[in-house]
Design a protein around this motif. Structure first.
Motif, short mmCIF file in Angstrom:
data_model
loop_
_atom_site.label_atom_id
_atom_site.label_comp_id
_atom_site.label_asym_id
_atom_site.label_seq_id
_atom_site.Cartn_x
_atom_site.Cartn_y
_atom_site.Cartn_z
N ASN A 17 0.93 -1.22 -0.05
CA ASN A 17 -0.10 0.04 -0.03
C ASN A 17 0.88 1.31 0.02
OD1 ASN A 17 -2.60 -1.26 0.02
ND2 ASN A 17 -2.41 -1.64 2.25
N VAL A 18 2.09 1.06 -0.12
CA VAL A 18 3.03 2.26 -0.01
C VAL A 18 3.66 2.43 -1.58
CG1 VAL A 18 5.07 3.38 0.76
CG2 VAL A 18 3.68 2.06 2.22
N GLN A 122 3.27 20.26 3.27
CA GLN A 122 2.32 20.22 4.25
C GLN A 122 1.11 20.96 3.92
OE1 GLN A 122 4.16 21.75 7.97
NE2 GLN A 122 4.89 19.73 8.46
N ALA A 123 1.30 22.01 3.27
CA ALA A 123 0.23 23.03 2.91
C ALA A 123 -0.61 22.36 1.68
CB ALA A 123 0.18 24.23 2.59
N LEU A 124 0.21 21.71 0.95
CA LEU A 124 -0.41 21.04 -0.43
C LEU A 124 -1.23 19.86 0.05
CD1 LEU A 124 2.56 21.18 -2.75
CD2 LEU A 124 0.23 22.17 -3.33
N VAL A 125 -0.67 19.07 1.05
CA VAL A 125 -1.25 17.61 1.59
C VAL A 125 -2.50 18.20 2.29
CG1 VAL A 125 -1.32 15.93 3.25
CG2 VAL A 125 0.66 16.31 1.96
N GLN A 126 -2.59 19.33 3.21
CA GLN A 126 -3.85 19.80 3.82
C GLN A 126 -5.09 20.04 2.76
OE1 GLN A 126 -3.89 21.83 7.75
NE2 GLN A 126 -1.65 22.32 6.91
N ARG A 141 -6.13 15.73 -6.59
CA ARG A 141 -4.81 14.89 -7.07
C ARG A 141 -3.88 15.66 -7.39
NH1 ARG A 141 -5.27 9.81 -8.45
NH2 ARG A 141 -7.55 9.75 -8.78
N LYS A 142 -3.86 16.78 -7.83
CA LYS A 142 -3.15 17.83 -8.31
C LYS A 142 -2.20 18.06 -7.18
CE LYS A 142 -2.11 22.04 -10.85
NZ LYS A 142 -2.52 23.38 -11.34
N ASP A 143 -2.74 18.61 -6.14
CA ASP A 143 -1.88 18.94 -4.85
C ASP A 143 -1.27 17.84 -4.47
OD1 ASP A 143 -2.84 21.78 -4.95
OD2 ASP A 143 -4.24 21.54 -3.42
N LEU A 144 -1.96 16.71 -4.08
CA LEU A 144 -1.13 15.56 -3.63
C LEU A 144 -0.09 15.06 -4.49
CD1 LEU A 144 -4.31 13.56 -2.36
CD2 LEU A 144 -2.55 14.71 -1.14
N GLN A 145 -0.19 15.08 -5.77
CA GLN A 145 0.88 15.08 -6.82
C GLN A 145 1.94 16.06 -6.36
OE1 GLN A 145 -0.95 14.93 -10.45
NE2 GLN A 145 -1.08 12.70 -10.43
N ASN A 146 1.95 17.06 -6.14
CA ASN A 146 2.95 18.16 -6.12
C ASN A 146 3.51 17.87 -4.68
OD1 ASN A 146 2.59 19.68 -8.57
ND2 ASN A 146 0.97 20.83 -7.74
N ALA A 147 2.65 17.38 -3.88
CA ALA A 147 3.25 17.22 -2.40
C ALA A 147 4.30 15.96 -2.46
CB ALA A 147 2.47 16.93 -1.50
N ALA A 148 3.72 15.10 -3.60
CA ALA A 148 4.48 13.64 -3.57
C ALA A 148 5.89 14.05 -4.21
CB ALA A 148 3.81 12.56 -4.42
N SER A 152 6.87 13.99 0.03
CA SER A 152 5.78 13.65 0.88
C SER A 152 5.49 12.18 1.00
CB SER A 152 4.28 14.42 0.91
OG SER A 152 3.39 13.95 1.93
N ALA A 153 5.67 11.28 1.66
CA ALA A 153 5.18 9.91 1.60
C ALA A 153 3.82 9.82 2.03
CB ALA A 153 6.20 9.04 2.79
N TYR A 154 3.43 10.72 2.76
CA TYR A 154 1.96 10.42 2.96
C TYR A 154 0.95 10.82 1.65
CZ TYR A 154 -2.76 11.34 5.23
OH TYR A 154 -3.98 11.45 5.41
N ALA A 155 1.47 12.06 0.94
CA ALA A 155 0.76 12.26 -0.26
C ALA A 155 0.87 11.04 -1.25
CB ALA A 155 1.51 13.36 -0.69
N LYS A 156 2.11 10.46 -1.39
CA LYS A 156 2.25 9.40 -2.36
C LYS A 156 1.20 8.34 -2.04
CE LYS A 156 7.25 10.35 -3.21
NZ LYS A 156 8.52 9.93 -3.04
N GLN A 157 1.23 8.03 -0.54
CA GLN A 157 0.15 6.84 0.14
C GLN A 157 -1.17 7.10 -0.45
OE1 GLN A 157 0.56 6.31 4.24
NE2 GLN A 157 0.58 3.95 3.67
#
Length: 188
Positions: A17-18, A122-126, A141-148, A152-157
């Motif tokens: 799941n990672v 952190q701001a992107l993930v939030q 998805r765009k914010d999480l991709q940028n955070a990844a 950010s391991a959490y954003a990737k997850q």
């Protein structure tokens, strides 16, 4: 000891799941931007703002949201170009149900940080999480991709969780490797 590629493959098999390749040895240190931007502020003022932020976080953790909000407001008044204070205040605003205010602060934190470094990440993930809750999956998805991309391991997850095919593929790979390791075991 295996090569980095060998370690990445083994990690993907045993942690389905990672996201592939996301383990401690490959996570980047994202503090460079904060360290560079610190030099833009007077050390005494920066110390005062960071103390206010620390007290704000402590107040929020103990459920004193109004006190936390006051501390973050004070930090922003003292140093309006410090992205971290906006990021922290956004969390409190979200906890109080002020999603619009939280997004506004996250936008400000992203503008000040350039979406880079720990605060930008952190701001992107939030903001991505808020957008997910609002049903805006494309923007989330765009914010999480940028955070990844910032590490950010959490954003990737979260991105894996949003992509059921990737999770299924990782699960199938894990099952196949388990069967190779235990050829006589019965499984469906």
């Amino acid at each position: 000891m295996g090569t980095p590629n060998d370690l990445a493959v083994l990690h993907a098999i045993f942690n389905p799941n990672v996201p592939f390749g996301d383990f401690d040895e490959q996570n980047r240190d994202n503090t460079e931007v904060e360290l560079d931007s610190v030099s833009d502020f007077s050390p005494a003022l920066l110390e005062q703002v960071q103390t206010l932020e620390k007290r704000g976080v402590e107040a929020a953790e103990s459920g004193e949201l109004e006190t936390a909000l006051q501390r973050f407001n004070e930090a922003i008044i003292l140093l309006p170009d410090w992205a971290s204070a906006y990021n922290n205040r956004a969390q409190v605003l979200r906890l109080q149900g002020d999603v619009i205010g939280a997004v506004r602060d996250l936008d400000q934190a992203l503008e000040l940080s350039g979406g880079k470094g720990l605060v930008g990440c952190q701001a992107l993930v939030q903001r991505g999480l808020i957008l997910l809750l609002q049903g805006n999956h494309k923007a989330a998805r765009k914010d999480l991709q940028n955070a990844a991309q910032e590490g950010s391991a959490y954003a990737k997850q979260l991105l894996i969780q949003l992509n059921p095919y990737a999770a299924l593929c990782n699960s199938m790979l894990r099952d196949m490797m388990q069967k190779l390791q235990e050829p006589n075991s019965k499984s469906c």
